[in-house]
Enzyme design. Structure first.
Site, PDB file in Angstrom:
ATOM      1  N   VAL A 191       8.389   6.844  16.936  1.00 49.19           N
ATOM      2  CA  VAL A 191       7.837   7.517  15.831  1.00 49.19           C
ATOM      3  C   VAL A 191       6.601   8.518  15.877  1.00 49.19           C
ATOM      4  O   VAL A 191       6.810   9.483  15.556  1.00 49.19           O
ATOM      5  CB  VAL A 191       7.893   6.630  14.727  1.00 49.19           C
ATOM      6  CG1 VAL A 191       7.563   7.222  13.276  1.00 49.19           C
ATOM      7  CG2 VAL A 191       9.432   5.818  14.345  1.00 49.19           C
TER       8      VAL A 191
ATOM      9  N   ARG B 204      -7.923  -1.100   5.905  1.00 50.75           N
ATOM     10  CA  ARG B 204      -7.354  -0.134   5.165  1.00 50.75           C
ATOM     11  C   ARG B 204      -5.547  -0.587   5.068  1.00 50.75           C
ATOM     12  O   ARG B 204      -4.925  -0.369   4.130  1.00 50.75           O
ATOM     13  CB  ARG B 204      -6.917   1.070   6.176  1.00 50.75           C
ATOM     14  CG  ARG B 204      -8.140   1.929   6.146  1.00 50.75           C
ATOM     15  CD  ARG B 204      -7.870   3.277   6.565  1.00 50.75           C
ATOM     16  NE  ARG B 204      -6.737   4.111   6.158  1.00 50.75           N
ATOM     17  CZ  ARG B 204      -6.180   4.921   6.795  1.00 50.75           C
ATOM     18  NH1 ARG B 204      -6.472   5.309   7.906  1.00 50.75           N
ATOM     19  NH2 ARG B 204      -5.230   5.592   6.117  1.00 50.75           N
TER      20      ARG B 204
ATOM     21  N   ASP C  90       5.131   0.616  12.065  1.00 57.15           N
ATOM     22  CA  ASP C  90       4.188  -0.424  11.601  1.00 57.15           C
ATOM     23  C   ASP C  90       4.053  -1.596  12.086  1.00 57.15           C
ATOM     24  O   ASP C  90       2.879  -2.345  11.952  1.00 57.15           O
ATOM     25  CB  ASP C  90       3.885  -0.189  10.366  1.00 57.15           C
ATOM     26  CG  ASP C  90       3.763   1.169   9.760  1.00 57.15           C
ATOM     27  OD1 ASP C  90       3.027   2.130  10.370  1.00 57.15           O
ATOM     28  OD2 ASP C  90       4.102   1.530   8.379  1.00 57.15           O
TER      29      ASP C  90
ATOM     30  N   ARG D  90       0.479  14.426  13.549  1.00 57.38           N
ATOM     31  CA  ARG D  90       1.092  14.405  12.350  1.00 57.38           C
ATOM     32  C   ARG D  90       1.199  15.638  11.251  1.00 57.38           C
ATOM     33  O   ARG D  90       0.344  15.513  10.333  1.00 57.38           O
ATOM     34  CB  ARG D  90       0.270  13.154  11.539  1.00 57.38           C
ATOM     35  CG  ARG D  90       0.674  11.822  12.429  1.00 57.38           C
ATOM     36  CD  ARG D  90      -0.064  10.606  11.516  1.00 57.38           C
ATOM     37  NE  ARG D  90       0.805  10.258  10.480  1.00 57.38           N
ATOM     38  CZ  ARG D  90       0.239   9.226   9.614  1.00 57.38           C
ATOM     39  NH1 ARG D  90      -0.772   8.613   9.784  1.00 57.38           N
ATOM     40  NH2 ARG D  90       0.956   8.804   8.542  1.00 57.38           N
TER      41      ARG D  90
ATOM     42  N   CYS E 297      -4.808  12.661  13.246  1.00 52.97           N
ATOM     43  CA  CYS E 297      -5.239  11.226  13.173  1.00 52.97           C
ATOM     44  C   CYS E 297      -5.238  10.504  14.378  1.00 52.97           C
ATOM     45  O   CYS E 297      -4.604  11.014  15.339  1.00 52.97           O
ATOM     46  CB  CYS E 297      -4.733  10.560  12.062  1.00 52.97           C
ATOM     47  SG  CYS E 297      -2.947   9.960  12.378  1.00 52.97           S
TER      48      CYS E 297
ATOM     49  N   LYS F 181       0.879  -1.319   0.207  1.00 60.21           N
ATOM     50  CA  LYS F 181      -0.276   0.003  -0.062  1.00 60.21           C
ATOM     51  C   LYS F 181       0.842   1.292   0.076  1.00 60.21           C
ATOM     52  O   LYS F 181       0.602   2.036  -0.667  1.00 60.21           O
ATOM     53  CB  LYS F 181      -0.978  -0.027   1.124  1.00 60.21           C
ATOM     54  CG  LYS F 181      -1.654   1.230   1.483  1.00 60.21           C
ATOM     55  CD  LYS F 181      -2.595   1.188   2.698  1.00 60.21           C
ATOM     56  CE  LYS F 181      -1.799   1.459   3.997  1.00 60.21           C
ATOM     57  NZ  LYS F 181      -1.337   2.959   4.459  1.00 60.21           N
ATOM     58  N   ASN F 182       1.996   1.386   1.034  1.00 69.10           N
ATOM     59  CA  ASN F 182       2.614   2.578   1.149  1.00 69.10           C
ATOM     60  C   ASN F 182       3.467   3.027  -0.056  1.00 69.10           C
ATOM     61  O   ASN F 182       4.145   3.961   0.049  1.00 69.10           O
ATOM     62  CB  ASN F 182       3.393   2.650   2.575  1.00 69.10           C
ATOM     63  CG  ASN F 182       2.328   2.744   3.586  1.00 69.10           C
ATOM     64  OD1 ASN F 182       1.116   2.962   3.204  1.00 69.10           O
ATOM     65  ND2 ASN F 182       2.605   2.454   4.826  1.00 69.10           N
TER      66      ASN F 182
HETATM   67  C1  EPZ Z   1       4.357   6.836   6.489  1.00 65.41           C
HETATM   68  O1  EPZ Z   1       3.500   7.805   7.068  1.00 65.41           O
HETATM   69  C2  EPZ Z   1       3.416   5.843   6.394  1.00 65.41           C
HETATM   70  N1  EPZ Z   1       2.359   6.075   5.450  1.00 65.41           N
HETATM   71  C3  EPZ Z   1       2.823   5.135   7.757  1.00 65.41           C
HETATM   72  O2  EPZ Z   1       2.124   3.973   7.771  1.00 65.41           O
HETATM   73  C4  EPZ Z   1       4.007   4.913   8.518  1.00 65.41           C
HETATM   74  O3  EPZ Z   1       3.778   4.481   9.940  1.00 65.41           O
HETATM   75  C5  EPZ Z   1       5.177   6.093   8.924  1.00 65.41           C
HETATM   76  O4  EPZ Z   1       5.511   6.462   7.190  1.00 65.41           O
HETATM   77  C6  EPZ Z   1       6.225   5.835   9.465  1.00 65.41           C
HETATM   78  O5  EPZ Z   1       6.840   4.621   8.963  1.00 65.41           O
HETATM   79  C7  EPZ Z   1       2.362   6.084   4.224  1.00 65.41           C
HETATM   80  O6  EPZ Z   1       3.451   5.727   3.642  1.00 65.41           O
HETATM   81  C8  EPZ Z   1       1.328   6.506   3.416  1.00 65.41           C
HETATM   82  P1  EPZ Z   1       6.537  10.352   8.503  1.00 65.41           P
HETATM   83  P2  EPZ Z   1       4.138   9.264   7.238  1.00 65.41           P
HETATM   84  O7  EPZ Z   1       5.989  11.474   7.872  1.00 65.41           O
HETATM   85  O8  EPZ Z   1       4.868   9.509   5.880  1.00 65.41           O
HETATM   86  C9  EPZ Z   1       6.265  13.700  12.044  1.00 65.41           C
HETATM   87  C10 EPZ Z   1       0.607   2.371   7.959  1.00 65.41           C
HETATM   88  O9  EPZ Z   1       0.401   1.747   8.776  1.00 65.41           O
HETATM   89  N2  EPZ Z   1       6.220  14.508  10.794  1.00 65.41           N
HETATM   90  O10 EPZ Z   1       7.420   9.518   8.520  1.00 65.41           O
HETATM   91  O11 EPZ Z   1       2.995  10.226   7.157  1.00 65.41           O
HETATM   92  C11 EPZ Z   1       5.121  12.915  12.115  1.00 65.41           C
HETATM   93  O12 EPZ Z   1       4.076  13.503  12.791  1.00 65.41           O
HETATM   94  C12 EPZ Z   1       0.891   4.005   7.940  1.00 65.41           C
HETATM   95  O13 EPZ Z   1       0.340   2.161   6.589  1.00 65.41           O
HETATM   96  C13 EPZ Z   1       6.303  16.022  11.276  1.00 65.41           C
HETATM   97  O14 EPZ Z   1       6.532  16.382  12.311  1.00 65.41           O
HETATM   98  O15 EPZ Z   1       4.952   9.311   8.436  1.00 65.41           O
HETATM   99  C14 EPZ Z   1       5.717  11.735  12.893  1.00 65.41           C
HETATM  100  O16 EPZ Z   1       5.579  11.755  14.154  1.00 65.41           O
HETATM  101  C15 EPZ Z   1       0.403   4.410   9.370  1.00 65.41           C
HETATM  102  N3  EPZ Z   1       6.328  16.715  10.352  1.00 65.41           N
HETATM  103  C16 EPZ Z   1       7.145  11.510  12.299  1.00 65.41           C
HETATM  104  O17 EPZ Z   1       7.407  12.673  11.687  1.00 65.41           O
HETATM  105  C17 EPZ Z   1       5.998  16.508   8.920  1.00 65.41           C
HETATM  106  O18 EPZ Z   1       6.238  17.354   7.910  1.00 65.41           O
HETATM  107  C18 EPZ Z   1       7.071  10.313  11.073  1.00 65.41           C
HETATM  108  O19 EPZ Z   1       6.121  10.677  10.010  1.00 65.41           O
HETATM  109  C19 EPZ Z   1       6.028  15.199   8.550  1.00 65.41           C
HETATM  110  C20 EPZ Z   1       6.094  14.146   9.607  1.00 65.41           C
END
Ligand code: EPZ
Length: 412
Positions: free
Chosen positions: A326, A391, A304, A121, A116, A22-23
């Site tokens: 994370v 999902r 995850d 996030r 969320c 998916k991701n």
């Molecule tokens: C991706 O989310 C995945 N989703 C998530 O999978 C996964 O849990 C996550 O990466 C971490 O591995 C997709 O790929 C669609 P991040 P993403 O930006 O990209 C903070 C699942 O189970 N952050 O790496 O949204 C954020 O709040 C899902 O399939 C900021 O502060 O994750 C978090 O604490 C759930 N500012 C951390 O970074 C930003 O601008 C990591 O988030 C962006 C992120």
């Protein structure tokens, strides 16, 4: 809404095929916005988020045909640059249209996703990166509006190695003028998959999979032809499902290089894991040893997989410390595991899990799209709110049933 009923205690045995990730599918489908022409993306899983992408691409004006897991996207006629709230609120990853639309059309309007279940996030790092590349960003009635005649290459050091941020900026930079350097970039396999896809489209990218990604902008890209890689999180979930039921399962499509942190922790917990026939075979241990984990960006232990690993540790022989680094609020599954008799205490970002002899079937809710419960419990577990599971996992109950689980989906 449907629920899943599991009569637990069955040992899982046999083979299961992992679906497309998916991701990885999400950014690849959004990458089609970068180039006019007809794109083909295969091995796309049948999940609700994928249907949301299909709707979003269609709303933007692309012509999308979806057949048996294969997407044909004609991205020539983009008529709109707006990702509306109704779609973004159901799927945060919709913000990934920002980079491609801005790069190709010089303008994008995307609803802010909001919080969320697993934390606030924010997308501030996506926006700061685009600003560094010369975009003008403003907020307008809950929408982010970004404009740039042509993005310019820049050196961007991300505060956190954000997965979505790295993807958005990498896509934006492909068509920018000059070279972009992303420092402290995310190293997840999905980033490598996206970079390889963009390179096939004519982008010039090096370093994907390391913390420094260099993108030399080009004038235009060509349509994409690719099959999505196997889902490492689904694969990891089946590895744990086999371990927790003391089973013997061959997970076809599981790539060990994507799963090293999990494999090493499963081995510490006593599982036997070997590479075999295009996948990984897991034999569950008689006694599950308690081990500690700390979630980290790749190649660390994936957030995850935290909920599933906690379910395993709930049946460990000692005490396990599980630290979530994370996301700020990714312990919602703990209350549900406690309802099944697990002994878990939370303090801040750490869960202390004292293993119990057995888990008891109970009515529970799937609170995280990666929640996995009930397979090992002694009797019946009813899992409601399974839209979260739906999902993340394609045909989860059919696949588990194929391995011998006594599981069924019923209409509530
Ligand atoms: C991706 O989310 C995945 N989703 C998530 O999978 C996964 O849990 C996550 O990466 C971490 O591995 C997709 O790929 C669609 P991040 P993403 O930006 O990209 C903070 C699942 O189970 N952050 O790496 O949204 C954020 O709040 C899902 O399939 C900021 O502060 O994750 C978090 O604490 C759930 N500012 C951390 O970074 C930003 O601008 C990591 O988030 C962006 C992120």
């Amino acid at each position: 809404m449907d629920k899943i009923v599991i009569h637990g205690g069955r040992r899982l045995e046999g083979e299961v095929q992992v679906s497309g990730a998916k991701n990885s599918a999400l950014p690849l489908l959004f990458a089609t916005l970068l180039a006019p022409g007809t794109h083909h993306v295969g091995n796309v899983p049948d999940l609700r988020d994928i249907t949301t992408v299909e709707k979003l691409l269609t709303v933007l004006g692309a012509r999308v045909v979806r057949e048996n897991g294969a997407f044909t996207v004609d991205a020539t006629p983009i008529q709109s640059v707006e990702a509306p709230y109704d779609l973004v609120k159901t799927m945060r990853a919709s913000v990934l249209v920002l980079g491609p639309l801005l790069a190709r059309l010089g303008h994008a309007r995307v609803s802010l996703p909001g919080g969320c279940a697993i934390g606030a996030r924010p997308i501030d790092l996506h926006l700061k990166g685009l600003e560094a590349m010369g975009a003008e960003i403003s907020l307008d009635h809950g929408y982010v509006e970004a404009r740039a005649e042509r993005l310019k290459g820049a050196t961007i050091c991300l505060d956190i190695p954000t997965v979505g941020g790295t993807e958005n900026l990498m896509m934006a930079a492909t068509l920018a003028k000059g070279t972009t350097v992303l420092e402290n970039a995310a190293c997840e396999p999905e980033i490598v998959d996206l970079a390889e896809a963009l390179i096939r489209m004519g982008a010039r990218i090096s370093g994907a999979g390391t913390d420094t990604v260099v993108i030399e902008g080009v004038e235009a890209l060509n349509p994409l032809e690719i099959a999505v890689m196997p889902d490492r999180i689904e694969a990891g979930t089946f590895l744990i499902a086999s371990a927790i039921t003391r089973g013997d399962v061959l997970v076809r499509g599981a790539v060990s290089a994507h799963l090293e942190a999990l494999i090493s922790k499963l081995r510490e917990a006593g599982a036997e894991i070997s590479e075999e026939g295009g996948g990984l075979r897991v034999k569950g241990p008689n006694e599950i040893k308690s081990v500690d984990i700390k979630t980290r960006p790749h190649p660390g232990f994936p957030t995850d997989m935290q909920a599933q690993f906690m379910a395993l540790m709930a049946l460990g022989s000692g005490t396990s410390m599980i630290v979530e680094n994370v996301f700020e609020n990714r312990f919602m599954h703990v209350c549900e595991l406690q309802r099944m008799g697990a002994d878990i205490r939370i303090e801040g970002h750490t869960a202390t899990v004292k293993g119990v002899k057995e888990l008891l079937g109970a009515p529970v809710m799937a609170t995280d799209l990666r929640a996995l419960a009930g397979l090992a419990a002694d009797n019946t577990t009813e899992v409601s709110r399974i839209y979260h599971l739906d999902r993340g996992y394609e045909h989860i109950e059919k696949k588990l049933k194929g391995l011998g689980a006594d599981i069924e989906r019923v209409k509530e």
